[in-house]
Design a protein around this motif. Sequence first.
Motif, mmCIF file in Angstrom:
data_model
loop_
_atom_site.group_PDB
_atom_site.id
_atom_site.type_symbol
_atom_site.label_atom_id
_atom_site.label_comp_id
_atom_site.label_asym_id
_atom_site.label_seq_id
_atom_site.Cartn_x
_atom_site.Cartn_y
_atom_site.Cartn_z
ATOM 1 N N HIS A 267 24.419 72.397 -33.821
ATOM 2 C CA HIS A 267 25.368 72.155 -32.596
ATOM 3 C C HIS A 267 26.049 73.382 -32.413
ATOM 4 O O HIS A 267 27.264 73.178 -31.523
ATOM 5 C CB HIS A 267 26.606 71.315 -33.614
ATOM 6 C CG HIS A 267 27.093 72.047 -34.935
ATOM 7 N ND1 HIS A 267 26.912 71.677 -36.087
ATOM 8 C CD2 HIS A 267 27.921 73.102 -34.974
ATOM 9 C CE1 HIS A 267 27.457 72.382 -36.859
ATOM 10 N NE2 HIS A 267 28.062 73.274 -36.477
ATOM 11 N N ASP A 268 25.464 74.480 -32.486
ATOM 12 C CA ASP A 268 25.972 75.821 -31.789
ATOM 13 C C ASP A 268 25.530 76.140 -30.526
ATOM 14 O O ASP A 268 24.186 75.283 -30.206
ATOM 15 C CB ASP A 268 25.868 76.879 -32.770
ATOM 16 C CG ASP A 268 24.444 76.948 -33.051
ATOM 17 O OD1 ASP A 268 23.665 76.341 -33.316
ATOM 18 O OD2 ASP A 268 23.941 78.417 -32.901
ATOM 19 N N ALA A 269 25.893 76.662 -29.446
ATOM 20 C CA ALA A 269 25.085 77.099 -28.270
ATOM 21 C C ALA A 269 25.293 78.481 -27.974
ATOM 22 O O ALA A 269 25.903 79.063 -28.907
ATOM 23 C CB ALA A 269 26.450 76.295 -27.056
ATOM 24 N N LEU B 207 22.920 70.892 -22.829
ATOM 25 C CA LEU B 207 21.666 70.662 -23.016
ATOM 26 C C LEU B 207 21.003 71.089 -24.199
ATOM 27 O O LEU B 207 20.552 70.460 -25.109
ATOM 28 C CB LEU B 207 20.694 70.915 -21.935
ATOM 29 C CG LEU B 207 21.042 70.384 -20.502
ATOM 30 C CD1 LEU B 207 19.987 71.218 -19.498
ATOM 31 C CD2 LEU B 207 20.773 68.941 -20.554
ATOM 32 N N ASP B 208 21.224 72.391 -24.561
ATOM 33 C CA ASP B 208 20.943 73.064 -25.512
ATOM 34 C C ASP B 208 22.050 73.666 -26.709
ATOM 35 O O ASP B 208 22.855 74.477 -26.441
ATOM 36 C CB ASP B 208 20.120 74.523 -25.184
ATOM 37 C CG ASP B 208 19.678 75.183 -26.414
ATOM 38 O OD1 ASP B 208 19.814 74.518 -27.696
ATOM 39 O OD2 ASP B 208 19.197 76.255 -26.275
ATOM 40 N N ASN B 209 22.515 72.655 -27.819
ATOM 41 C CA ASN B 209 21.888 71.437 -28.046
ATOM 42 C C ASN B 209 22.749 70.147 -28.081
ATOM 43 O O ASN B 209 22.611 69.376 -28.935
ATOM 44 C CB ASN B 209 21.063 71.568 -29.230
ATOM 45 C CG ASN B 209 19.976 70.754 -29.796
ATOM 46 O OD1 ASN B 209 19.314 70.257 -28.770
ATOM 47 N ND2 ASN B 209 20.136 70.283 -30.960
ATOM 48 N N GLY B 210 23.672 70.280 -27.255
ATOM 49 C CA GLY B 210 24.511 69.057 -27.104
ATOM 50 C C GLY B 210 23.877 67.744 -27.067
ATOM 51 O O GLY B 210 24.102 66.600 -27.750
ATOM 52 N N CYS B 211 22.731 67.867 -26.319
ATOM 53 C CA CYS B 211 21.835 66.568 -26.203
ATOM 54 C C CYS B 211 21.267 66.108 -27.608
ATOM 55 O O CYS B 211 21.041 64.988 -27.966
ATOM 56 C CB CYS B 211 20.951 66.502 -25.017
ATOM 57 S SG CYS B 211 21.407 66.415 -23.414
ATOM 58 N N GLY B 212 20.864 67.145 -28.263
ATOM 59 C CA GLY B 212 20.252 66.832 -29.476
ATOM 60 C C GLY B 212 21.073 66.178 -30.513
ATOM 61 O O GLY B 212 20.634 65.312 -31.254
ATOM 62 N N VAL B 213 22.381 66.754 -30.611
ATOM 63 C CA VAL B 213 23.385 66.096 -31.474
ATOM 64 C C VAL B 213 23.688 64.881 -31.029
ATOM 65 O O VAL B 213 23.689 63.927 -31.835
ATOM 66 C CB VAL B 213 24.814 67.000 -31.442
ATOM 67 C CG1 VAL B 213 25.840 66.456 -32.189
ATOM 68 C CG2 VAL B 213 24.463 68.438 -32.257
ATOM 69 N N LEU C 287 21.159 62.373 -32.208
ATOM 70 C CA LEU C 287 20.984 62.352 -33.758
ATOM 71 C C LEU C 287 22.252 61.384 -33.894
ATOM 72 O O LEU C 287 21.976 60.452 -34.826
ATOM 73 C CB LEU C 287 21.500 63.563 -34.415
ATOM 74 C CG LEU C 287 21.489 63.638 -35.804
ATOM 75 C CD1 LEU C 287 21.214 64.822 -36.642
ATOM 76 C CD2 LEU C 287 22.981 63.332 -36.520
ATOM 77 N N VAL C 288 23.228 61.392 -33.302
ATOM 78 C CA VAL C 288 24.399 60.510 -33.452
ATOM 79 C C VAL C 288 23.811 58.949 -33.102
ATOM 80 O O VAL C 288 24.050 58.041 -33.637
ATOM 81 C CB VAL C 288 25.658 60.676 -32.517
ATOM 82 C CG1 VAL C 288 26.547 59.473 -32.754
ATOM 83 C CG2 VAL C 288 26.181 61.943 -33.174
ATOM 84 N N ALA C 289 23.183 58.908 -31.821
ATOM 85 C CA ALA C 289 22.619 57.823 -31.482
ATOM 86 C C ALA C 289 21.748 57.051 -32.580
ATOM 87 O O ALA C 289 21.679 55.790 -32.814
ATOM 88 C CB ALA C 289 21.923 57.862 -29.890
ATOM 89 N N ALA C 290 20.694 57.969 -32.998
ATOM 90 C CA ALA C 290 19.670 57.586 -33.844
ATOM 91 C C ALA C 290 20.294 56.983 -35.272
ATOM 92 O O ALA C 290 19.958 56.162 -35.763
ATOM 93 C CB ALA C 290 18.934 58.778 -34.291
ATOM 94 N N THR D 110 24.050 67.730 -38.935
ATOM 95 C CA THR D 110 24.124 68.995 -37.791
ATOM 96 C C THR D 110 24.327 70.303 -38.314
ATOM 97 O O THR D 110 24.986 70.381 -39.491
ATOM 98 C CB THR D 110 24.988 68.670 -36.653
ATOM 99 O OG1 THR D 110 26.390 69.103 -37.178
ATOM 100 C CG2 THR D 110 24.946 67.325 -35.978
ATOM 101 N N VAL D 111 23.617 71.284 -37.984
ATOM 102 C CA VAL D 111 23.807 72.551 -38.527
ATOM 103 C C VAL D 111 24.269 73.716 -37.621
ATOM 104 O O VAL D 111 23.956 73.514 -36.325
ATOM 105 C CB VAL D 111 22.505 72.902 -39.236
ATOM 106 C CG1 VAL D 111 21.814 72.176 -40.487
ATOM 107 C CG2 VAL D 111 21.192 73.096 -38.051
ATOM 108 N N SER D 112 24.643 74.609 -37.936
ATOM 109 C CA SER D 112 25.293 75.603 -37.060
ATOM 110 C C SER D 112 24.494 76.718 -37.227
ATOM 111 O O SER D 112 23.377 77.027 -37.974
ATOM 112 C CB SER D 112 26.887 76.289 -37.655
ATOM 113 O OG SER D 112 26.547 76.715 -39.086
ATOM 114 N N GLY D 113 24.745 78.004 -36.248
ATOM 115 C CA GLY D 113 23.963 79.125 -36.546
ATOM 116 C C GLY D 113 22.710 79.347 -36.149
ATOM 117 O O GLY D 113 21.965 80.219 -36.485
#
Length: 222
Positions: free
Chosen positions: A13-15, A23-29, A32-35, A54-57
Amino acid sequence: PDTPTEVVVIAHHDAHDIGEGALDNGCGVATLVAAARVLAAMESVLETRVRLGTVSGEEVGLVGASALADGLDTDAVRAVVNLDGAGRYRTLRAFLHATPAFADVLAAVEDATGHPIDVVDTLHPYSDHWPFLRAGVPAVQLHSVTPERGRGWGHTQADTRDKVDARTLREHGMLAALLVRELAREDTTIPRASQATLRQRLVDAGMRSGMVAADVWPAAWD
């Protein structure tokens, strides 16, 4: 379900420090929420525990993923699904990370849904699956077929929410959830990642020197 093994699903969840990170990586998060919503709706049919988080760093050295891998019993993790790059563009792409067995599971999801999944036998250490792969856990990364060269809008100030398509997020969330359901089946077997195979693949690809410079080359491999 409360089972001795589990499937782990992660997204960072960090950018990058100059970008908004849509996109990197708000879309991934968001994927994950949709899944997670889909998986919650079919919890009664899951055969193996699923852990989502979600993980940071990630952008500064896979800090959060490394802490998570250190804190879990990786021997009990059947597989990791890394959503770094999912949800960005229409067609889902999967990186197998030296585990060909994922291809059959992805093909089953593709056939059942009619949604294409571009499967690539790629191995790289620069995302949150890497601490798990180092521990022997098979890991698949869900990304997107990207129209631009290189990173595209990623790691730039133009990585903004106007680039995001909600339809893609919903589709990738659904596909990710169905992949996780298949991986959670008791009769689905994904072999553990061979450290010797990982090392040789990376050496053959000429990645060792860059990994040493980035301090991600495992000392035990020397």
